[in-house]
Design an enzyme around this catalytic site. Structure first.
Site: not given
Length: 307
Positions: A167, A216, A298
């Site tokens: 990520r 998310s 995130e």
């Protein structure tokens, strides 16, 4: 007041950002720049005084803009940056091309980039965040990316330079991705289409796709995304530690952690950015108290809180 460079695209002062993000929250940016093409963007960044911050923004799918807005020039790509072409097993996509559109166009051309089909957002953000799904990541498929630096130089970046991790990537500050080239395995277009349809049905069954979310909320503590396979382990998934802390369905103002998937933060209708971020921080605190695990956002949070 800083004097802005002449542009061929659109330059708007004090532009509210709420309607440009999936969560529909956020105050104004000092300026919003929608470049006409790469040269327009490069000229603008070269001419913009070096002390003016810039913030590249995609479709706002993974973003909370705080209620006080952004003291920066927000750069948002539009029509000139959403092309998609397939040649052999390579797919070239503009930064504004939606991930889902790239997956579909690639599949129609017999190239397997199906992992992109269920990822919300556009290619620029997918590259910057090393987006991934079902065990595949941008890092597995990216050949190169074109970008414009804060100084206005057009550069080509390799996966090694981007140094992909879970990520995240090492994209230089103020650098704007304009295009990416991907490589995928050859596949039968009908089989790839069927595979994507199955992925969509699975996603819709398990995620609140009809609600106002930003995908998310927290990274998985284990440091990888769900594989979607039967042997997947769930003990270090964000939703599992949120559930264990009793925070599924938790609310704060107009913000709620989804009852359907507890790692999804929802604007139920009238949430402020402060509600959403505040609830997220409460979840992080409860999870840490309960399991000693520190969740990391995130969703990107940017800007200033309201005065």
């Amino acid at each position: 007041m800083t004097e802005m460079p002449e542009v061929r695209g659109r330059l708007t002062q004090d532009r509210l950002l709420a309607d440009l993000t999936w969560l529909r929250v956020g105050g104004p940016a000092d300026w919003l720049f929608q470049p006409a093409d790469i040269e327009d963007l490069a000229h603008f960044l070269r001419a913009l005084p070096g002390d003016v911050p810039v913030f590249p923004m995609g479709v706002g799918s993974n973003l909370i803009v705080r209620d006080g807005g952004l003291r920066a020039v927000v750069i948002r790509m539009g029509r000139g940056f959403n092309g998609i072409s397939v040649e052999g097993n390579r797919v070239t996509a503009g930064a504004a091309a939606l991930d889902a559109h790239v997956a579909k166009k690639a599949a129609a051309g017999g190239v397997d980039l199906t992992f992109l089909r269920t990822i919300p957002g556009a290619i620029g953000g997918a590259v910057r965040m090393n987006a991934g799904c079902y065990g595949s990541y941008v890092a597995d498929h990216l050949v190169q990316a074109r970008a414009v630096t804060r100084e206005g130089e057009i550069v080509t970046l390799t996966p090694e330079q981007l140094n992909f991790q879970y990520r995240q990537s090492d994209l230089p500050e103020g650098c704007v991705i304009v295009e990416a080239v991907f490589e995928g395995a050859q596949g039968d277009p009908d089989a790839l289409a069927a595979h994507m349809q199955a992925q969509l049905e699975k996603r819709d069954a398990t995620q609140p796709t009809k609600d106002r979310t930003a995908g998310s909320t927290f990274r998985n503590p284990a440091g990888f995304s769900s594989t979607g396979r039967a042997d997947d382990v769930h003990d270090l998934k964000a939703w599992k530690v949120i559930d264990d802390a009793g925070m599924r369905g938790a609310r704060k103002g107009g913000a709620q952690m989804s009852e359907k998937h507890s790692n999804f933060l929802i604007n139920t209708g009238d949430a402020t950015a402060a509600d959403l971020e505040g609830l997220g921080e409460e979840v992080r605190k409860k999870v840490f108290q309960n399991s000693g695990i520190e969740l990391h956002w995130e969703i990107m949070r940017v800007g200033e809180t309201a005065p």
